[in-house]
Design a protein around this motif. Structure first.
Motif, short mmCIF file in Angstrom:
data_model
loop_
_atom_site.label_atom_id
_atom_site.label_comp_id
_atom_site.label_asym_id
_atom_site.label_seq_id
_atom_site.Cartn_x
_atom_site.Cartn_y
_atom_site.Cartn_z
N LEU A 3 0.82 -1.21 0.00
CA LEU A 3 0.00 0.00 0.00
C LEU A 3 0.86 1.26 0.00
N TYR A 6 1.86 2.66 -3.45
CA TYR A 6 0.84 3.41 -4.17
C TYR A 6 0.62 4.79 -3.55
N SER A 174 -7.09 6.14 -5.68
CA SER A 174 -7.73 5.97 -4.36
C SER A 174 -8.92 5.03 -4.45
N TYR A 176 -9.43 2.72 -6.71
CA TYR A 176 -8.94 1.36 -6.99
C TYR A 176 -8.45 0.68 -5.71
N LEU A 177 -7.71 1.42 -4.88
CA LEU A 177 -7.20 0.83 -3.64
C LEU A 177 -8.34 0.48 -2.69
N SER A 180 -9.96 -2.72 -4.23
CA SER A 180 -9.16 -3.94 -4.24
C SER A 180 -8.63 -4.33 -2.87
N ARG A 181 -8.47 -3.34 -1.97
CA ARG A 181 -7.85 -3.63 -0.67
C ARG A 181 -8.63 -3.02 0.49
N ILE A 185 -7.02 -1.91 4.43
CA ILE A 185 -6.53 -0.55 4.61
C ILE A 185 -6.96 -0.03 5.97
#
Length: 393
Positions: A3, A6, A174, A176-177, A180-181, A185
């Motif tokens: 993380l 990115y 932001s 996308y993160l 996907s995660r 996070i």
């Protein structure tokens, strides 16, 4: 990719888009609105700084209830749309309104910095802050060079399209993160009602003293920036915007070298060390730049770039060294407020200085400011030869 990778990439893109116009506002105002009064540039920079000063603490408080990346999705999309609109504005008053609205929403990207440190082990903070500092410096290099290319080949207002692209990239990454995660996070870490009080934004103790010191530190740094390109072109008699942007960004290139060398030598015991020598070296760099010669200006930029990088990294590391990780965003917003107050004051005063005095005078003012910073920091640091993790009080 982790993380943190990115988030660092996002920081780079944000800085590039943010710095594309910075060295060239005097040219932009002259080209777009026919305004050549240097006080206008200083006043505009002051307004930008005041806007950031007010907006960022608000985003810091919002981040205690909403994840940073979710905030960025909304704010950066709005900033990008406004930047596209700003490209085609021909009314001077409307430009002020829209461009400052961009700053309100764009400023939320500053949340990424304390977010990265919150997910990083404390013993790695100096290294991460160094990397982020280099990223910011390199971003200013790319931003200045790209901005110079746009002005050489196109019209200055098209820089805002590049800024919009950077905003949309941050919003997309932001999103996308989060998609996907999202479950991995870290979210807001402070949720107690008493911690949400706006009185939490008032600094005290060591944080207050650091805030005042860095106010003068960033005042002294920023007062030499707005008219540096004009100063360089007056001395060198060279009027290539790309070359001017490159010389303006020399400290960024030196910062990359400093990062490489720092990783190959022993790290000081605490962030309290190594600041004083860097401040003294900055004084020498400022004196060299104040002398109207292309050789001394370039040499001074190199020395000053090294010194500013070393001291700025340590000042930021000090803040996070004395604070609770759960309050990083809010504590950073406090010191960031004072830093921007210094930038605002510099922006206001530099226009007056260059109107009544030669273009090298801002370097003399910066020299006086660094002398004050050096004395104040010496008084603060003396009791911390062997610090024991002081708390934010």
């Amino acid at each position: 990719m982790p993380l943190r990778f990115y988030l660092i990439l996002m920081t780079l893109v944000a800085v590039v888009s943010d710095y594309m116009m910075h060295p060239f506002y005097p040219l932009f105002f002259a080209s777009r609105f026919g305004i050549q009064d240097p006080r206008v540039t200083g006043t505009y920079f002051s307004a930008v700084c005041a806007t950031v000063m007010v907006a960022f603490p608000v985003w810091a408080m919002v981040s205690r209830r909403m994840p940073e990346l979710r905030i960025l999705v909304y704010t950066q999309v709005i900033a990008g749309i406004l930047a596209v609109f700003c490209t085609y504005i021909t009314n001077y008053t409307m430009f002020w309104v829209v461009s400052l609205a961009i700053i309100i929403f764009k400023g939320s990207y500053l949340l990424v910095y304390p977010f990265i440190l919150r997910i990083t082990d404390t013993d790695k903070h100096v290294g991460i802050i160094s990397i982020l500092s280099v990223i910011i410096h390199l971003g200013s290099v790319l931003g200045a060079v790209v901005g110079g290319m746009v002005i050489d080949w196109m019209q200055p207002q098209y820089i805002y399209l590049g800024m919009a692209a950077g905003d949309f990239f941050q919003a997309g990454l932001s999103g996308y993160l989060l998609w996907s995660r999202g479950e991995t996070i870290p979210g807001p870490t402070v949720t107690e009602p008493h911690s949400q009080s706006w009185t939490a934004l008032i600094p005290s103790g060591t944080v207050l003293r650091l805030s005042v010191i860095t106010l003068f530190f960033y005042y002294s740094d920023f007062i030499i920036r707005p008219f540096f390109v004009k100063y360089w072109e007056t001395v060198s008699m060279l009027h290539s915007r790309i070359l001017s942007g490159g010389v303006y960004a020399i400290p960024a290139a030196v910062a990359a070298l400093a990062l490489w060398m720092n990783r190959r030598r022993k790290v000081p015991d605490t962030p309290w060390h190594a600041i004083l020598p860097a401040l003294l070296l900055a004084l020498v760099g400022l004196l060299l730049q104040s002398y109207p010669s292309t050789v001394t200006i370039i040499a001074g930029r190199c020395l000053y770039g090294w010194a500013f990088f070393q001291s700025a990294v340590r000042f930021d590391a000090l803040l996070f060294h004395v604070c609770d990780p759960t309050s990083y965003a809010v504590e950073y917003s406090k010191i960031h407020f004072f830093q921007n107050l210094g930038v605002l004051t510099a922006s206001f005063s530099v226009g007056i200085l260059v109107e009544h005095y030669p273009l090298h005078v801002p370097f003399i003012a910066a020299f006086a400011g660094y002398l004050l910073v050096t004395a104040m920091y010496y008084q603060l640091a003396r009791p911390y030869v062997h610090p024991v993790n002081p708390s934010c009080k």
